[in-house]
Design a protein around this motif. Structure first.
Motif, short mmCIF file in Angstrom:
data_model
loop_
_atom_site.label_atom_id
_atom_site.label_comp_id
_atom_site.label_asym_id
_atom_site.label_seq_id
_atom_site.Cartn_x
_atom_site.Cartn_y
_atom_site.Cartn_z
N PRO A 1 -0.42 17.71 3.75
CA PRO A 1 -0.94 16.45 3.21
C PRO A 1 -0.04 15.93 2.11
CG PRO A 1 -2.64 18.17 3.21
CD PRO A 1 -1.34 18.84 3.55
N GLY A 2 0.00 14.61 1.96
CA GLY A 2 0.79 14.02 0.89
C GLY A 2 1.16 12.60 1.21
N ILE A 3 2.03 12.04 0.35
CA ILE A 3 2.45 10.65 0.55
C ILE A 3 3.29 10.56 1.82
CG2 ILE A 3 3.85 8.74 -0.35
CD1 ILE A 3 2.93 9.55 -3.15
N HIS A 4 2.88 9.69 2.72
CA HIS A 4 3.56 9.53 4.01
C HIS A 4 4.53 8.35 3.97
CE1 HIS A 4 3.78 7.90 8.19
NE2 HIS A 4 4.05 9.16 8.44
N HIS A 5 4.09 7.23 3.40
CA HIS A 5 4.99 6.08 3.32
C HIS A 5 4.53 5.13 2.22
CE1 HIS A 5 1.84 4.42 6.05
NE2 HIS A 5 2.12 3.27 5.48
N ILE A 6 5.45 4.26 1.82
CA ILE A 6 5.14 3.17 0.90
C ILE A 6 5.40 1.87 1.64
CG2 ILE A 6 5.71 2.06 -1.30
CD1 ILE A 6 6.60 4.76 -2.34
N CYS A 7 4.47 0.95 1.53
CA CYS A 7 4.62 -0.35 2.19
C CYS A 7 4.89 -1.43 1.15
CB CYS A 7 3.37 -0.70 2.99
SG CYS A 7 3.49 -2.31 3.83
N HIS B 1 0.83 -1.21 0.00
CA HIS B 1 0.00 0.00 0.00
C HIS B 1 0.86 1.25 0.00
CE1 HIS B 1 0.47 -0.74 4.42
NE2 HIS B 1 0.65 0.58 4.45
N VAL B 2 0.21 2.33 -0.39
CA VAL B 2 0.80 3.66 -0.28
C VAL B 2 -0.03 4.41 0.75
CG1 VAL B 2 1.28 5.83 -1.49
CG2 VAL B 2 1.58 3.65 -2.68
N GLY B 3 0.62 4.94 1.77
CA GLY B 3 -0.07 5.66 2.83
C GLY B 3 -0.04 7.16 2.56
N ILE B 4 -1.21 7.77 2.55
CA ILE B 4 -1.32 9.20 2.27
C ILE B 4 -1.87 9.90 3.50
CG2 ILE B 4 -2.39 10.95 0.79
CD1 ILE B 4 -2.56 8.85 -1.41
N ALA B 5 -1.14 10.88 3.98
CA ALA B 5 -1.57 11.65 5.15
C ALA B 5 -2.57 12.71 4.73
CB ALA B 5 -0.36 12.31 5.83
N VAL B 6 -3.71 12.72 5.39
CA VAL B 6 -4.77 13.68 5.05
C VAL B 6 -5.33 14.28 6.33
CG1 VAL B 6 -5.36 12.37 2.97
CG2 VAL B 6 -6.68 12.00 5.04
N PRO B 7 -5.71 15.55 6.29
CA PRO B 7 -6.30 16.14 7.49
C PRO B 7 -7.76 15.74 7.68
CG PRO B 7 -6.04 17.81 5.79
CD PRO B 7 -5.44 16.54 5.24
N ASP B 8 -8.44 15.40 6.58
CA ASP B 8 -9.89 15.18 6.63
C ASP B 8 -10.22 13.99 5.74
OD1 ASP B 8 -12.65 15.23 6.06
OD2 ASP B 8 -12.75 17.40 6.11
N LEU B 9 -10.59 12.87 6.36
CA LEU B 9 -10.85 11.65 5.59
C LEU B 9 -11.99 11.81 4.62
CD1 LEU B 9 -10.61 8.62 8.06
CD2 LEU B 9 -9.11 9.15 6.11
N GLU B 10 -13.07 12.43 5.05
CA GLU B 10 -14.25 12.55 4.20
C GLU B 10 -13.94 13.35 2.94
OE1 GLU B 10 -17.76 12.03 2.50
OE2 GLU B 10 -16.94 10.89 4.18
N ALA B 11 -13.18 14.44 3.13
CA ALA B 11 -12.79 15.24 1.96
C ALA B 11 -11.86 14.44 1.05
CB ALA B 11 -12.11 16.54 2.41
N ASP C 1 -3.08 -1.35 -2.21
CA ASP C 1 -4.05 -0.44 -1.62
C ASP C 1 -3.48 0.98 -1.56
OD1 ASP C 1 -5.62 -2.65 -1.13
OD2 ASP C 1 -5.28 -2.66 1.02
N VAL C 2 -4.36 1.92 -1.53
CA VAL C 2 -4.03 3.26 -1.05
C VAL C 2 -4.68 3.38 0.32
CG1 VAL C 2 -4.51 5.72 -1.35
CG2 VAL C 2 -3.70 4.36 -3.28
N GLU C 3 -3.91 3.82 1.29
CA GLU C 3 -4.45 4.04 2.63
C GLU C 3 -4.48 5.53 2.92
OE1 GLU C 3 -3.18 -0.10 4.90
OE2 GLU C 3 -2.26 1.77 5.53
N LEU C 4 -5.66 6.03 3.19
CA LEU C 4 -5.80 7.42 3.63
C LEU C 4 -5.67 7.42 5.14
CD1 LEU C 4 -8.84 8.46 1.41
CD2 LEU C 4 -6.39 8.75 0.93
N LEU C 5 -4.74 8.23 5.65
CA LEU C 5 -4.39 8.23 7.07
C LEU C 5 -4.72 9.60 7.66
CD1 LEU C 5 -0.79 6.86 6.40
CD2 LEU C 5 -2.78 5.47 6.99
N ALA C 6 -5.66 9.63 8.58
CA ALA C 6 -6.03 10.89 9.23
C ALA C 6 -5.68 10.79 10.72
CB ALA C 6 -7.51 11.18 9.06
N PRO C 7 -5.03 11.81 11.26
CA PRO C 7 -4.58 11.73 12.65
C PRO C 7 -5.75 11.82 13.64
CG PRO C 7 -4.21 13.93 11.82
CD PRO C 7 -4.72 13.11 10.66
N LEU C 8 -5.62 11.05 14.72
CA LEU C 8 -6.58 11.18 15.82
C LEU C 8 -6.16 12.31 16.76
CD1 LEU C 8 -7.10 7.37 16.49
CD2 LEU C 8 -8.83 8.97 15.64
#
Ligand code: CO
Length: 131
Positions: free
Chosen positions: A74-80, A9-19, A52-59
């Motif tokens: 926001p952007g690519i955070h990591h590649i798995c 997967h590629v993990g993408i850091a996002v502030p807002d999952l719904e958006a 997969d693409v994983e959208l990652l939103a911080p708790l």
């Protein structure tokens, strides 16, 4: 083939999952899996064939993704990468002198065994390994 590394997967850091999920759902027609929680983030997985693409939103802002967003936006955070043998891959990292974030595998999303390699060792890309 289980004997060759693949992009898990590629993990993408996002502030807002719904958006963030709107593009994948409304334009690409991909239905996300159920939300999961790992490492202080809510994760939405979007399946693209084997990868997969994983959208990652911080708790919280203090979580790794929270800190990443504050620093880099926001952007690519990591590649798995999925490898045939995680323990062997980590040992190969150690032998070759690659700095590891996780010296021993730990449990990530969906209970997978994972370990991160430090981005300083891998051209600025945070790499996650799994098997
Ligand atoms: Co990941």
């Amino acid at each position: 083939m289980a004997d060759r590394p693949r992009i898990a997967h590629v993990g993408i850091a996002v502030p807002d999952l719904e958006a963030a999920v709107a593009f994948y759902r409304d334009v690409l027609g991909i239905v996300p899996g159920p939300p999961e929680t790992a490492d202080g983030a809510t994760i939405l997985s979007l399946h693209f064939g084997d990868s997969d693409v994983e959208l990652l939103a911080p708790l919280t802002t203090a979580s790794p993704i929270g800190k990443f967003l504050a620093k880099r936006g926001p952007g690519i955070h990591h590649i798995c990468y999925r490898v045939p043998n995680l323990d062997a891959a980590l040992e190969a990292c150690r032998v070759a002198g690659y700095r590891l974030v996780d010296e021993i595998p730990r449990r990530g999303a969906a209970g997978r065994r994972i370990a991160f390699v430090h981005p300083k060792a891998t051209e600025g890309i945070l790499i996650e390994l799994t098997d």
